[in-house]
Motif scaffolding. Structure first.
Motif, PDB file in Angstrom:
ATOM      1  N   GLN A  22       2.433 -11.470  -7.735  1.00  0.00           N
ATOM      2  CA  GLN A  22       1.760 -10.452  -6.920  1.00  0.00           C
ATOM      3  C   GLN A  22       2.590  -9.169  -6.877  1.00  0.00           C
ATOM      4  OE1 GLN A  22       1.403 -12.759  -3.342  1.00  0.00           O
ATOM      5  NE2 GLN A  22      -0.688 -13.400  -3.813  1.00  0.00           N
ATOM      6  N   GLN A  23       3.912  -9.337  -6.735  1.00  0.00           N
ATOM      7  CA  GLN A  23       4.773  -8.148  -6.713  1.00  0.00           C
ATOM      8  C   GLN A  23       4.637  -7.362  -8.006  1.00  0.00           C
ATOM      9  OE1 GLN A  23       8.843  -8.402  -5.184  1.00  0.00           O
ATOM     10  NE2 GLN A  23       8.395 -10.474  -4.552  1.00  0.00           N
ATOM     11  N   GLN A  24       4.611  -8.078  -9.121  1.00  0.00           N
ATOM     12  CA  GLN A  24       4.529  -7.376 -10.397  1.00  0.00           C
ATOM     13  C   GLN A  24       3.181  -6.676 -10.535  1.00  0.00           C
ATOM     14  OE1 GLN A  24       6.118  -5.637 -12.231  1.00  0.00           O
ATOM     15  NE2 GLN A  24       7.268  -7.009 -13.566  1.00  0.00           N
ATOM     16  N   ARG A  25       2.129  -7.287 -10.008  1.00  0.00           N
ATOM     17  CA  ARG A  25       0.830  -6.619 -10.074  1.00  0.00           C
ATOM     18  C   ARG A  25       0.829  -5.366  -9.197  1.00  0.00           C
ATOM     19  NH1 ARG A  25      -3.617 -10.737  -8.736  1.00  0.00           N
ATOM     20  NH2 ARG A  25      -1.943 -12.076  -7.980  1.00  0.00           N
ATOM     21  N   VAL A  26       1.492  -5.446  -8.027  1.00  0.00           N
ATOM     22  CA  VAL A  26       1.599  -4.247  -7.190  1.00  0.00           C
ATOM     23  C   VAL A  26       2.361  -3.153  -7.944  1.00  0.00           C
ATOM     24  CG1 VAL A  26       2.577  -3.276  -5.071  1.00  0.00           C
ATOM     25  CG2 VAL A  26       1.456  -5.506  -5.006  1.00  0.00           C
ATOM     26  N   ALA A  27       3.412  -3.558  -8.654  1.00  0.00           N
ATOM     27  CA  ALA A  27       4.195  -2.574  -9.410  1.00  0.00           C
ATOM     28  C   ALA A  27       3.317  -1.907 -10.474  1.00  0.00           C
ATOM     29  CB  ALA A  27       5.405  -3.244 -10.046  1.00  0.00           C
ATOM     30  N   ILE A  28       2.442  -2.677 -11.094  1.00  0.00           N
ATOM     31  CA  ILE A  28       1.542  -2.109 -12.102  1.00  0.00           C
ATOM     32  C   ILE A  28       0.553  -1.151 -11.429  1.00  0.00           C
ATOM     33  CG2 ILE A  28      -0.248  -2.626 -13.806  1.00  0.00           C
ATOM     34  CD1 ILE A  28       1.214  -5.294 -14.324  1.00  0.00           C
TER      35      ILE A  28
ATOM     36  N   LEU B 119      -8.075   0.020  -6.557  1.00  0.00           N
ATOM     37  CA  LEU B 119      -7.105  -0.525  -7.518  1.00  0.00           C
ATOM     38  C   LEU B 119      -6.638  -1.918  -7.089  1.00  0.00           C
ATOM     39  CD1 LEU B 119      -4.698   2.399  -8.501  1.00  0.00           C
ATOM     40  CD2 LEU B 119      -6.040   0.975 -10.040  1.00  0.00           C
ATOM     41  N   PHE B 120      -6.308  -2.059  -5.802  1.00  0.00           N
ATOM     42  CA  PHE B 120      -5.851  -3.359  -5.311  1.00  0.00           C
ATOM     43  C   PHE B 120      -6.929  -4.416  -5.510  1.00  0.00           C
ATOM     44  CE2 PHE B 120      -2.399  -1.132  -3.159  1.00  0.00           C
ATOM     45  CZ  PHE B 120      -1.398  -2.073  -3.136  1.00  0.00           C
ATOM     46  N   GLN B 121      -8.167  -4.036  -5.215  1.00  0.00           N
ATOM     47  CA  GLN B 121      -9.253  -5.010  -5.346  1.00  0.00           C
ATOM     48  C   GLN B 121      -9.470  -5.384  -6.797  1.00  0.00           C
ATOM     49  OE1 GLN B 121     -12.252  -2.954  -3.169  1.00  0.00           O
ATOM     50  NE2 GLN B 121     -11.713  -3.926  -1.227  1.00  0.00           N
ATOM     51  N   ARG B 122      -9.369  -4.368  -7.655  1.00  0.00           N
ATOM     52  CA  ARG B 122      -9.622  -4.613  -9.077  1.00  0.00           C
ATOM     53  C   ARG B 122      -8.649  -5.656  -9.622  1.00  0.00           C
ATOM     54  NH1 ARG B 122      -8.994  -1.021 -13.839  1.00  0.00           N
ATOM     55  NH2 ARG B 122      -8.441   0.744 -12.532  1.00  0.00           N
TER      56      ARG B 122
ATOM     57  N   GLU C 233       0.822  -1.206   0.000  1.00  0.00           N
ATOM     58  CA  GLU C 233       0.000   0.000   0.000  1.00  0.00           C
ATOM     59  C   GLU C 233       0.862   1.266   0.000  1.00  0.00           C
ATOM     60  OE1 GLU C 233      -2.378   0.243   3.489  1.00  0.00           O
ATOM     61  OE2 GLU C 233      -3.603   1.890   2.727  1.00  0.00           O
ATOM     62  N   ALA C 234       1.909   1.268   0.833  1.00  0.00           N
ATOM     63  CA  ALA C 234       2.777   2.443   0.913  1.00  0.00           C
ATOM     64  C   ALA C 234       3.536   2.649  -0.394  1.00  0.00           C
ATOM     65  CB  ALA C 234       3.751   2.298   2.080  1.00  0.00           C
ATOM     66  N   ASN C 235       3.941   1.542  -1.036  1.00  0.00           N
ATOM     67  CA  ASN C 235       4.576   1.618  -2.347  1.00  0.00           C
ATOM     68  C   ASN C 235       3.700   2.392  -3.319  1.00  0.00           C
ATOM     69  OD1 ASN C 235       7.105  -0.006  -3.425  1.00  0.00           O
ATOM     70  ND2 ASN C 235       6.388  -1.033  -1.579  1.00  0.00           N
ATOM     71  N   VAL C 236       2.408   2.080  -3.285  1.00  0.00           N
ATOM     72  CA  VAL C 236       1.482   2.669  -4.244  1.00  0.00           C
ATOM     73  C   VAL C 236       1.176   4.125  -3.878  1.00  0.00           C
ATOM     74  CG1 VAL C 236      -0.875   2.523  -5.139  1.00  0.00           C
ATOM     75  CG2 VAL C 236       0.487   0.448  -4.858  1.00  0.00           C
ATOM     76  N   MET C 237       1.106   4.402  -2.575  1.00  0.00           N
ATOM     77  CA  MET C 237       0.682   5.740  -2.151  1.00  0.00           C
ATOM     78  C   MET C 237       1.798   6.779  -2.193  1.00  0.00           C
ATOM     79  SD  MET C 237      -1.911   5.305   1.008  1.00  0.00           S
ATOM     80  CE  MET C 237      -3.580   4.689   0.824  1.00  0.00           C
ATOM     81  N   LEU C 238       3.045   6.334  -2.188  1.00  0.00           N
ATOM     82  CA  LEU C 238       4.154   7.290  -2.058  1.00  0.00           C
ATOM     83  C   LEU C 238       4.100   8.403  -3.105  1.00  0.00           C
ATOM     84  CD1 LEU C 238       6.815   8.179  -0.754  1.00  0.00           C
ATOM     85  CD2 LEU C 238       8.009   6.690  -2.353  1.00  0.00           C
ATOM     86  N   ALA C 239       4.076   8.017  -4.382  1.00  0.00           N
ATOM     87  CA  ALA C 239       4.172   9.038  -5.431  1.00  0.00           C
ATOM     88  C   ALA C 239       2.938   9.949  -5.489  1.00  0.00           C
ATOM     89  CB  ALA C 239       4.444   8.382  -6.777  1.00  0.00           C
TER      90      ALA C 239
END
Ligand code: ATP
Ligand code: MG
Lengths: 243, 279
Positions: free
Chosen positions: A144-150, A123-126, A98-104
Motif C-alpha cells: 500500500q505504501q508503494q502504491r501511495v508513492a506511485i 487517483l486513490f480510488q483508481r 493524502e497529505a503526502n500526495v497533495m504536498l507537491a
C-alpha cells in the motif's frame, strides 16, 4: 514515435569510483524501458541522474528537446515533469497518505486543497486505496505504501516516470498488487523507465530491455531478443545466474 | 480450555512474579529512605552548630515574611524566561538552517553560523552575561537601551540559541537523505523540502533534548541578577541582608524546584516515549 528522452555519453563518478561510463539510450513517448543488471551496476545512479538528483559529470540528457544536464540549469521545473519512485517508498512519515500526495501539487503548482481533493481522491480510488487516504505510512502495508508513492508521483502529472526496483523491498505476496499498477499505467500509455529484478514482468511488458554492466549498456533490445537470444556473453552469464 | 475469559482475567505466572518483585523492591526502597531520614532527623540536631543553622536557614518567621516577596520577584524570572524563549526559538532555527546550507554561494552564512555556535557554546554563560550585560550599557546608550534587562536577556538568548541550534542541527542530520531525495524528486524547492519534509520530522525528534535546555534556561535566568535585575535570587539576597538570615535562599530554592521538578519529569517522560517508539 517522438523521442521523449535521449541519453548520450552519460558519465558519472563518485570520487574515484566511475559508476556510469558512457550511457546511450533513447526512450520514445509511451515506451516502457526496463533496466536490468547486477547489484552495483549503476541502475539507481542512472535514474537519479535523469531526475537530476545527482548531477552527471559528462554527456547529455535531452528531455523533450532540451539538454537538462546543462550545468547551472535550475533542476526544479524539470523534476516536476519527471517522476521517480523509490525502492524504499520514501513516504513522508509525518503526513497522511493524502497529505503526502497533495504536498507537491499544492506547493509547486499552487493548487488549493479544495481543487486537489477530487483528482487526488480519484487517483486513490483508481489504485484501490480510496479508504486509506487518511492513514499514515506506518499504518499501511508495504504494498500500500508503494502504491501511495506511485500516486504521489502521478499527482504531479509527470511526462515520464522512473521506477527504481519498486518491488524489491516488498514481501512476495505484495509484489503483484504493485506490478498491477504498472500494468495499468502501461495501458494508459505512460512513458516509463524501470530498474527491476522482476524478469518475468520485464519480459511481459517492456518494449525495450537494457542490460547494464560495468557502467555501460552492454546490450539492448526487445525482451524476446534479450531473454531468449542474448548476443553478449555477459548478458548470458547474468541471466543464467538468475535461473 | 473450558473458559478462556477466566484465564485471561487471572494474572499469569509472570505477572504474579513481577508483582511480588515490585512489592519487595518497594519495601526495600521505603525502609532505606525511612532509615536515612530518621538518621538525618536524629543525628543532624546533635551536630554542635545545628541550632545556629536552623535559625539562619530554616527560620519560620523569616520564611513567612519573605516568601510572598520572593514569589513576586519570581514573576520577573518568568517574564525574562517568557520573552527569551520565542526569540531563542527563532534565532536557533535560523542558525541551524544556515549551518545546513549546501549551496556554495551562501557559504559565508554557513561559516558565520558555525562560528556563532562555536563561540557561544565555548564560553561560560555568566561570562557572556557580564560582557554583554555590563559592556553594552557601558556605551552610554539612552534609556531604555541602557537597561540591564534587555542586555542580560540578550546574553541568555545568544548563549541558549547556540545550544538549541546545535540540537536542531543534529535533528536535521538525523533525517535520512532519502526523505530529501523524495521531496526534491517531486519538484519541491529546497526551501519547501526543508520546511515541509525535513524540519517537521527533525524538530519532533529533538523535543526531549530541547526540553532539557528549556529547564536549564529557566534556572539560568537567576544569573541575570549579577547585572542588575531584581529577580528572585537578587531579592533573596536583599532579604538576607535585611534579616541577616539565609532562609530566603531556601525559599527561593523551593520556588525553583516547584517549577523544575515537574518539568524535568516531563522531559524524561518524553525522552522515554521517544526511545520506545524508536525500538
Ligand atoms: N552517493 C554515493 N556515493 C558514493 N558511491 C555511490 C553513491 N551512490 C551509489 N554509489 C556507488 O555506485 C555504484 C552503483 O550504485 P547503484 O545504486 O546505482 O547500483 P544499482 O545498479 O542500483 O544496484 P542495486 O541493484 O543494488 O540497487 C555502487 O558501487 C555504489 O556503491
Ligand atoms: Mg539500485
Amino acid at each position: 514515435m517522438r523521442t521523449m528522452l535521449r541519453l548520450a555519453g552519460v558519465q558519472k563518478s563518485f570520487g574515484t569510483h566511475h559508476v556510469l561510463r558512457g550511457i546511450d539510450l533513447d526512450v520514445d513517448a509511451g515506451e516502457m524501458v526496463c533496466l536490468i543488471g547486477a547489484s552495483g551496476s549503476g541502475k539507481s545512479t542512472l535514474l537519479r541522474a535523469i531526475n537530476l538528483l545527482d548531477p552527471i559529470d559528462d554527456g547529455e540528457i535531452v528531455f523533450d528537446g532540451v539538454d537538462i544536464a546543462e550545468p547551472g540549469l535550475d533542476p526544479q521545473p524539470i523534476r516536476q515533469r519527471i517522476g521517480l519512485v523509490f525502492q524504499s517508498f520514501n513516504l513522508f512519515p509525518h503526513m497522511s497518505a493524502e497529505a503526502n500526495v497533495m504536498l507537491a501539487p499544492g506547493r509547486v503548482k499552487g493548487l488549493r486543497k479544495a481543487q486537489l481533493k477530487a483528482p487526488v481522491t480519484e487517483l486513490f480510488q483508481r489504485f484501490g486505496l480510496g479508504d486509506r487516504m487518511g492513514h499514515y505510512p506506518d499504518q499501511l502495508s508495504g504494498g500500500q505504501q508503494q502504491r501511495v508513492a506511485i500516486i504521489r508521483a502521478l499527482a504531479m502529472q509527470p511526462e515520464i516516470l522512473l521506477f527504481d526496483e519498486i518491488t524489491s523491498a516488498l514481501d512476495p505476496e505484495l509484489v503483484a498488487e504493485v506490478l498491477d499498477v504498472l500494468r495499468r499505467l502501461r495501458e494508459e500509455g505512460m512513458t516509463m523507465i524501470l530498474a527491476t529484478h522482476e524478469m518475468g514482468f520485464a519480459r511481459e511488458l517492456a518494449d525495450k530491455v537494457c542490460f547494464l554492466d560495468g557502467g555501460r549498456i552492454i546490450e539492448a533490445g526487445p525482451p524476446a531478443q534479450i531473454f531468449d537470444n542474448p548476443q553478449e556473453q555477459r548478458t548470458r552469464q547474468f541471466l543464467s545466474q538468475l535461473l | 480450555m473450558t473458559d478462556t475469559s477466566d484465564t485471561t482475567a487471572r494474572p499469569g505466572r509472570r505477572a504474579v512474579f513481577e508483582a511480588a518483585l515490585r512489592r519487595r523492591s518497594m519495601r526495600i526502597a521505603a525502609t532505606s529512605t525511612a532509615a536515612v531520614l530518621l538518621a538525618i532527623v536524629l543525628l543532624v540536631p546533635l551536630a554542635p552548630g545545628w541550632e545556629a543553622v536552623k535559625k539562619s536557614f530554616f527560620n519560620g518567621p523569616v520564611f513567612s515574611k519573605t516568601f510572598p516577596g520572593l514569589l513576586d520577584a519570581f514573576l520577573l524570572d518568568i517574564a525574562i524566561f517568557a520573552w527569551s524563549l520565542p526569540l531563542i526559538a527563532i534565532l536557533s532555527l535560523v542558525v541551524a538552517i544556515c549551518r545546513d546550507i549546501q549551496r556554495p554561494a551562501l557559504y559565508p552564512l554557513k561559516l558565520f553560523a558555525t562560528l556563532y555556535t562555536d563561540i557561544f557554546r565555548g564560553l561560560p554563560v555568566i561570562l557572556v552575561i557580564y560582557l554583554i550585560g555590563f559592556g553594552v550599557p557601558g556605551l552610554g546608550l539612552p534609556r531604555p537601551w541602557n537597561s540591564p534587562y534587555i542586555w542580560g536577556s540578550l546574553a541568555l538568548i545568544l548563549v541558549y540559541s547556540a545550544y538549541v541550534a546545535e540540537v536542531i542541527r543534529s535533528g536535521i542530520e538525523s533525517i535520512h537523505r532519502s526523505q530529501r531525495s523524495a521531496a526534491l524528486s517531486l519538484g519541491l524547492s529546497s526551501g519547501d523540502t526543508m520546511r515541509f519534509v525535513v524540519l517537521p520530522q527533525a524538530l519532533r525528534n529533538v523535543v526531549p533534548a530541547n526540553m532539557n535546555l528549556v529547564i536549564a534556561l529557566q534556572k539560568d535566568v537567576a544569573l541575570l541578577s549579577f547585572v542588575g535585575p531584581v529577580e528572585i535570587f537578587r531579592q533573596a539576597g536583599v532579604y538576607k541582608s535585611l534579616y541577616a538570615n539565609f532562609t530566603p535562599y531556601v525559599g527561593a530554592a523551593l520556588i525553583f524546584l516547584i517549577i523544575t521538578i515537574p518539568a524535568t519529569r516531563y522531559a524524561d517522560y518524553l525522552m522515554h516515549k521517544r526511545r520506545r517508539i524508536e525500538q
